[in-house]
Design a protein around this motif. Structure first.
Motif, short mmCIF file in Angstrom:
data_model
loop_
_atom_site.label_atom_id
_atom_site.label_comp_id
_atom_site.label_asym_id
_atom_site.label_seq_id
_atom_site.Cartn_x
_atom_site.Cartn_y
_atom_site.Cartn_z
N UNK A 1 -42.51 5.36 -31.94
CA UNK A 1 -42.04 4.20 -31.32
C UNK A 1 -42.22 2.88 -32.49
N UNK A 2 -41.50 1.86 -32.25
CA UNK A 2 -41.39 0.64 -33.37
C UNK A 2 -42.59 -0.18 -32.86
N UNK A 3 -43.24 -0.54 -33.81
CA UNK A 3 -44.37 -1.35 -33.89
C UNK A 3 -44.04 -2.71 -34.40
N UNK A 4 -44.21 -3.72 -33.84
CA UNK A 4 -43.83 -5.03 -34.28
C UNK A 4 -44.75 -5.50 -35.54
N UNK A 5 -44.37 -6.13 -36.57
CA UNK A 5 -45.01 -6.65 -37.51
C UNK A 5 -46.15 -7.73 -37.06
N UNK A 6 -47.19 -7.91 -37.54
CA UNK A 6 -48.11 -8.70 -36.86
C UNK A 6 -47.74 -10.16 -37.41
N UNK A 7 -47.29 -10.44 -38.82
CA UNK A 7 -47.02 -11.65 -39.30
C UNK A 7 -45.46 -11.58 -39.54
N UNK A 8 -44.80 -12.80 -39.21
CA UNK A 8 -43.51 -12.78 -39.37
C UNK A 8 -43.51 -14.20 -40.44
N UNK A 9 -42.96 -13.98 -41.75
CA UNK A 9 -42.86 -14.93 -42.67
C UNK A 9 -41.21 -15.64 -42.70
N UNK A 10 -41.08 -16.57 -42.56
CA UNK A 10 -39.66 -17.28 -42.46
C UNK A 10 -39.65 -18.00 -43.63
N UNK A 11 -38.43 -17.54 -44.32
CA UNK A 11 -38.06 -18.13 -45.58
C UNK A 11 -36.62 -18.39 -45.73
N UNK A 12 -36.39 -19.88 -45.58
CA UNK A 12 -35.03 -20.46 -45.82
C UNK A 12 -34.99 -20.39 -47.48
N UNK A 13 -33.50 -20.16 -47.79
CA UNK A 13 -33.41 -20.00 -49.11
C UNK A 13 -32.10 -20.92 -49.71
N UNK A 14 -32.25 -21.75 -50.70
CA UNK A 14 -31.09 -22.31 -51.12
C UNK A 14 -30.93 -22.69 -52.72
N UNK A 15 -30.15 -21.98 -53.34
CA UNK A 15 -30.03 -22.12 -54.91
C UNK A 15 -31.62 -22.06 -55.46
N UNK A 16 -32.27 -20.80 -55.11
CA UNK A 16 -33.68 -20.68 -55.44
C UNK A 16 -33.59 -20.35 -57.07
N UNK A 17 -32.49 -19.75 -57.59
CA UNK A 17 -32.53 -19.49 -59.05
C UNK A 17 -33.51 -18.49 -59.66
N UNK A 18 -34.38 -19.18 -60.46
CA UNK A 18 -35.08 -18.09 -61.09
C UNK A 18 -36.70 -17.94 -60.55
#
Length: 332
Positions: A1-18
């Motif tokens: 059975x799928x167990x949802x992760x406790x923590x969701x980390x939201x990460x918007x990305x724009x031209x993050x480069x190195x």
């Protein structure tokens, strides 16, 4: 059975480069293992998408999406809509997480329960010399964390670090999550948390490493160009703290004071306008006249918006307001 992760980390990305790979490596190094990363590429023109895909192929906790409507808020909405965790946090694509960050924030929430927002102290770093403004902000925001008094300074600057908070999903939903189109989105969210009386609790340790560089969005993006955000502050003051039966006072004859006076005049909200410059007394603008600041002592229960930019003047003003037992004042 799928167990949802406790923590969701939201990460918007724009031209993050190195910067993106070190950011993701710092997430992979977390002592807390039960997390998912929901990353949204916001029309990057560099190799950010390829970097994301490489990390996602190596770790199934990482899921990546491409934004459909350009912009940071749109990216956050998409990430949140795809998230499955009981706890929500966000990250910036050029910053770093100390290894214990997620574990400490999660424990704060588990110990205190819903209705709370967890945060911690921050440290700025840069490949070049760090500007004095960033050093001041770091000192200020860390003092708020140590004293657990974030909302006391909410009208001065955003007191909650945008990439260093965690809350229960139900609390984020309760304040409207990322439905608002108002920038700066982090400051707007903080005001909505304040309006809904969500308590901010802070760990007395550094939980976020904030990178400063020339391409950082807070330096280059149009929504952050006027870092005073006076209209945002005034709108929320009028919603949350303004008492129409009390005299409203604007203290300050400089640019900030003039801008707030103009906004109040446009809304047809009456106010007194004071300053400590005798050369201004008796002169008028926006239908109001500057007066001697000492009239405050004769006003019944005034509410004072202090819009004096000079840092050295602010403690003096605060001392005077305390001396006359000012009923309510806010530095903006």
């Amino acid at each position: 059975m799928f167990s949802p992760p406790t923590i969701s980390v939201l990460l918007p990305i724009y031209n993050a480069g190195d910067y993106l790979a070190p950011c993701l490596d710092s997430l992979l190094a977390q002592t807390e293992r039960n997390w998912e990363l929901v990353a949204v590429d916001d029309f990057s023109a560099d190799d950010s998408w390829a970097v994301l895909q490489r990390y996602a192929a190596a770790d199934d906790r990482i899921r990546c999406f491409r934004n459909t409507n350009k912009g940071l808020i749109s990216a956050l909405r998409l990430a949140y809509g795809q998230s499955r965790g009981a706890f929500i946090t966000r990250m910036d694509d050029d910053d770093l997480m100390p290894p214990v960050k997620l574990a400490v924030l999660k424990k704060l929430l588990l110990d205190n329960g819903p209705g709370h927002v967890a945060t911690g102290m921050v440290r700025y770093f840069s490949d070049h010399e760090l500007g004095e403004g960033y050093r001041r902000y770091e000192t200020w925001i860390n003092r708020l964390a140590l004293e657990q008094c974030h909302y006391s300074a909410i009208y001065k600057e955003c007191p909650l670090p945008s990439p260093c908070w965690m809350m229960y999903r139900e609390d984020l939903d309760d304040v409207g999550a990322f439905n608002s189109d108002v920038y700066p989105e982090d400051y707007d969210l903080c005001f909505r948390l304040y309006q809904q009386r969500k308590s901010i609790i802070a760990a007395a340790e550094v939980l976020h490493l904030w990178r400063d560089h020339a391409g950082r969005a807070s330096r280059t993006a149009a929504p952050y160009a006027d870092n005073n955000f006076l209209e945002l502050k005034l709108n929320y003051f009028l919603k949350i703290d303004h008492r129409p039966q009390s005299p409203l006072v604007v203290w300050g004859a400089g640019k900030k004071g003039k801008n707030v006076a103009r906004l109040l005049a446009e809304r047809k909200i009456p106010f007194h306008w004071i300053c400590d410059n005798p050369r201004k007394w008796g002169k008028s603008l926006y239908g109001a006249t500057w007066r001697d600041y000492r009239i405050l002592a004769s006003l019944p229960h005034p509410q004072v918006l202090v819009l004096v930019a000079a840092p050295e003047s602010q403690p003096v003003i605060a001392g005077y307001l305390e001396e006359i037992k000012g009923q309510g004042y806010w530095f903006c």
